[in-house]
Enzyme design. Sequence first.
Site, PDB file in Angstrom:
ATOM      1  N   ASN A  26     -48.899   1.385  30.883  1.00  0.00           N
ATOM      2  CA  ASN A  26     -47.632   2.368  30.238  1.00  0.00           C
ATOM      3  C   ASN A  26     -46.269   1.375  30.423  1.00  0.00           C
ATOM      4  O   ASN A  26     -45.087   1.585  29.808  1.00  0.00           O
ATOM      5  CB  ASN A  26     -47.425   3.690  30.566  1.00  0.00           C
ATOM      6  CG  ASN A  26     -48.665   4.307  29.713  1.00  0.00           C
ATOM      7  OD1 ASN A  26     -49.320   4.020  29.158  1.00  0.00           O
ATOM      8  ND2 ASN A  26     -48.582   5.563  30.104  1.00  0.00           N
ATOM      9  N   ARG A  95     -50.870   4.468  19.856  1.00  0.00           N
ATOM     10  CA  ARG A  95     -49.477   4.910  19.616  1.00  0.00           C
ATOM     11  C   ARG A  95     -48.366   4.214  20.304  1.00  0.00           C
ATOM     12  O   ARG A  95     -47.238   4.177  19.732  1.00  0.00           O
ATOM     13  CB  ARG A  95     -49.485   6.489  20.334  1.00  0.00           C
ATOM     14  CG  ARG A  95     -48.185   7.260  20.150  1.00  0.00           C
ATOM     15  CD  ARG A  95     -48.314   8.498  20.918  1.00  0.00           C
ATOM     16  NE  ARG A  95     -46.933   9.080  20.767  1.00  0.00           N
ATOM     17  CZ  ARG A  95     -46.294   9.661  20.290  1.00  0.00           C
ATOM     18  NH1 ARG A  95     -46.507  10.033  18.860  1.00  0.00           N
ATOM     19  NH2 ARG A  95     -45.014   9.843  20.157  1.00  0.00           N
ATOM     20  N   ASP A 119     -53.950   8.931  20.773  1.00  0.00           N
ATOM     21  CA  ASP A 119     -54.803   9.968  21.691  1.00  0.00           C
ATOM     22  C   ASP A 119     -55.087  11.115  20.996  1.00  0.00           C
ATOM     23  O   ASP A 119     -54.252  11.348  20.157  1.00  0.00           O
ATOM     24  CB  ASP A 119     -54.316  10.139  23.088  1.00  0.00           C
ATOM     25  CG  ASP A 119     -54.444   8.681  23.870  1.00  0.00           C
ATOM     26  OD1 ASP A 119     -55.470   8.192  23.899  1.00  0.00           O
ATOM     27  OD2 ASP A 119     -53.111   8.621  24.276  1.00  0.00           O
ATOM     28  N   ASP A 310     -50.591  12.738  32.810  1.00  0.00           N
ATOM     29  CA  ASP A 310     -51.550  11.815  33.090  1.00  0.00           C
ATOM     30  C   ASP A 310     -52.530  12.151  34.095  1.00  0.00           C
ATOM     31  O   ASP A 310     -53.825  11.425  34.142  1.00  0.00           O
ATOM     32  CB  ASP A 310     -51.289  10.348  32.799  1.00  0.00           C
ATOM     33  CG  ASP A 310     -50.784   9.974  31.450  1.00  0.00           C
ATOM     34  OD1 ASP A 310     -51.094  10.750  30.414  1.00  0.00           O
ATOM     35  OD2 ASP A 310     -49.906   8.948  31.387  1.00  0.00           O
TER      36      ASP A 310
HETATM   37  N1  EPU Z   1     -42.306  14.345  21.677  1.00  0.00           N
HETATM   38  C1  EPU Z   1     -41.884  14.724  20.651  1.00  0.00           C
HETATM   39  N2  EPU Z   1     -40.862  14.352  19.859  1.00  0.00           N
HETATM   40  C2  EPU Z   1     -40.736  12.775  19.907  1.00  0.00           C
HETATM   41  C3  EPU Z   1     -41.237  12.347  21.052  1.00  0.00           C
HETATM   42  C4  EPU Z   1     -42.285  13.118  22.082  1.00  0.00           C
HETATM   43  O1  EPU Z   1     -41.672  16.165  20.253  1.00  0.00           O
HETATM   44  O2  EPU Z   1     -40.078  12.152  19.273  1.00  0.00           O
HETATM   45  C5  EPU Z   1     -43.107  15.173  22.703  1.00  0.00           C
HETATM   46  C6  EPU Z   1     -44.550  14.767  22.583  1.00  0.00           C
HETATM   47  O3  EPU Z   1     -45.065  15.507  21.542  1.00  0.00           O
HETATM   48  C7  EPU Z   1     -44.881  15.273  24.048  1.00  0.00           C
HETATM   49  C8  EPU Z   1     -43.660  14.956  24.776  1.00  0.00           C
HETATM   50  O4  EPU Z   1     -42.415  15.299  23.760  1.00  0.00           O
HETATM   51  O5  EPU Z   1     -45.202  16.665  24.006  1.00  0.00           O
HETATM   52  C9  EPU Z   1     -43.747  13.959  25.963  1.00  0.00           C
HETATM   53  O6  EPU Z   1     -43.924  12.757  24.932  1.00  0.00           O
HETATM   54  P1  EPU Z   1     -43.153  11.248  25.556  1.00  0.00           P
HETATM   55  O7  EPU Z   1     -42.577  10.685  24.521  1.00  0.00           O
HETATM   56  O8  EPU Z   1     -42.734  11.482  26.805  1.00  0.00           O
HETATM   57  O9  EPU Z   1     -44.824  10.561  25.608  1.00  0.00           O
HETATM   58  P2  EPU Z   1     -45.142   9.095  25.080  1.00  0.00           P
HETATM   59  O10 EPU Z   1     -43.935   8.114  24.977  1.00  0.00           O
HETATM   60  O11 EPU Z   1     -45.852   9.260  23.732  1.00  0.00           O
HETATM   61  C10 EPU Z   1     -46.066   8.164  27.170  1.00  0.00           C
HETATM   62  C11 EPU Z   1     -47.437   7.602  27.779  1.00  0.00           C
HETATM   63  C12 EPU Z   1     -48.360   8.577  27.878  1.00  0.00           C
HETATM   64  C13 EPU Z   1     -47.934   9.786  28.659  1.00  0.00           C
HETATM   65  C14 EPU Z   1     -46.506  10.367  28.339  1.00  0.00           C
HETATM   66  C15 EPU Z   1     -45.701  11.372  29.290  1.00  0.00           C
HETATM   67  C16 EPU Z   1     -47.358   5.391  26.888  1.00  0.00           C
HETATM   68  C17 EPU Z   1     -48.083   4.605  25.943  1.00  0.00           C
HETATM   69  N3  EPU Z   1     -47.819   6.692  26.817  1.00  0.00           N
HETATM   70  O12 EPU Z   1     -46.171   8.859  26.004  1.00  0.00           O
HETATM   71  O13 EPU Z   1     -49.586   8.109  28.508  1.00  0.00           O
HETATM   72  O14 EPU Z   1     -48.871  10.805  28.772  1.00  0.00           O
HETATM   73  O15 EPU Z   1     -45.834   9.365  28.255  1.00  0.00           O
HETATM   74  O16 EPU Z   1     -45.562  11.067  30.554  1.00  0.00           O
HETATM   75  O17 EPU Z   1     -46.124   5.124  27.728  1.00  0.00           O
HETATM   76  C18 EPU Z   1     -51.822   7.427  28.912  1.00  0.00           C
HETATM   77  O18 EPU Z   1     -51.426   6.764  29.462  1.00  0.00           O
HETATM   78  O19 EPU Z   1     -53.005   7.980  28.806  1.00  0.00           O
HETATM   79  C19 EPU Z   1     -50.779   8.431  28.015  1.00  0.00           C
HETATM   80  C20 EPU Z   1     -51.020   9.004  26.970  1.00  0.00           C
END
Ligand code: EPU
Length: 421
Positions: A26, A95, A119, A310
């Site tokens: 990440n 994503r 995912d 995670d």
């Molecule tokens: N969310 C919203 N609106 C947005 C953005 C996020 O509602 O515009 C919500 C999401 O639906 C979720 C929460 O906010 O409920 C957190 O989402 P976040 O944006 O923090 O997560 P992400 O950037 O999509 C990254 C990691 C994930 C990890 C999350 C939380 C990467 C590629 N992915 O996702 O990692 O679970 O942060 O720490 O960096 C994994 O590695 O398997 C993985 C899923």
Amino acid sequence: MQSPTHITVQGGGPLEGLVPVGGAKNSVLKLMAATLLAEGRYVLSNVPRITDVDLMSDLLRATGCTVARDGLLLVIDVPAEIEPVAPYEIVEQFRASIVVMGPMLARCGEARVALPGGDDFGPRPIDMHVRGLQELGVEFETAHGYIHARAGNLQGARVLLEFPSVGATENLLMAAVRAKGSTVIDNAAREPEIVDLCELLNKMGARIVGAGSSMLTVEGVDSPDSLHSANHTVIPDRVEAATYLCAVGITGGEITVAGARHEHMIMLCQKLGEMGMRISHDPGGIWALANRRLTSADCQSLPYPGLATDFKPFLVTLLASTAGVGIVTENLFSGRFRYVDELRRMGADIRTDSHHAIIRGVDKLSGAPVRAHDIRAGAALVIAGLGAEGETVVSDAEHIARGYDDIAGKLNGIGGKVSYR
Ligand code: EPU
């Protein structure tokens, strides 16, 4: 290379020895996206051999970059002109590709990004990315499955995020680097991967302060020439490290996760200690001992420095065979309990109720055929198999290769019996 579709695990234990942790998935994906900000050659070190890095490499190539791998080094050549498009064929597969939007906007004043897939755990909107970028003057249009973002001039602004979203913070940071004036991101994500991204951006000439806190200030740089390429070493993957720590909690034994950074996973180490593991650390890594049956504890996922969402599939798997009852609460992703049905097939006693899981530890899980629904759920089933009686076959294992560089080889190095098929 085609990723293996099945992983077979023979139950057993204990796990003993030293297991190395790779670079953080990440983090590296965002560092790769950041290279789009300026022309030149970038050398990233400690880059894990995982499918998501291959996909991000394809995405960079689609914009005109050249990407070559040499062992754990990734060499990216970014041309003078890039094509600011992230095509559907690539974006649908992961994503994280949404984070190219910020750097494309900063570099070209526009970005055409297919709506993301990723995912299989519940709706994952990008409204916070969009609202934040609008504050910087970006206009959005959606048509034919693509988001078209345009900004005549990016203008620094104060953005208050509704939730400390990792992806939204990253997109905003990378767009703000070239905005006119200063941008303040309030309620920013504080994850170590954000700090790593800020470090690379600052090496490239960006002016960001506050990394690791919930208030990030970015002084925009005026001319494109103020940004340049840089080299960087990716931080260790705290989620991979957590996988091995929980594995030894399940099987018993004594391991050192070489390269793991305790300061990135203090809350998890604290929780494992509460359950009865002994954990210590030095600059070389994290040492863990499990020499008796662990006791249950309650856990809830929260943004950093809380317990990462995670980590949760590994904790649920661990609690499936600890003594007592543990309640695990998921506060980030609503659908992230699908692997529980698979653990039940292995004899786990788990009840889910909305975003809670109530886990009554059983003496021993029993090996079974199970299916990986996403990266972490897949890895959790592999470590469940290590603690189970008999054989476990995890299908759809290609999900695991998205985030783990040879999970079988690494677990076998500490006494596991894991093979690809
Ligand atoms: N969310 C919203 N609106 C947005 C953005 C996020 O509602 O515009 C919500 C999401 O639906 C979720 C929460 O906010 O409920 C957190 O989402 P976040 O944006 O923090 O997560 P992400 O950037 O999509 C990254 C990691 C994930 C990890 C999350 C939380 C990467 C590629 N992915 O996702 O990692 O679970 O942060 O720490 O960096 C994994 O590695 O398997 C993985 C899923």
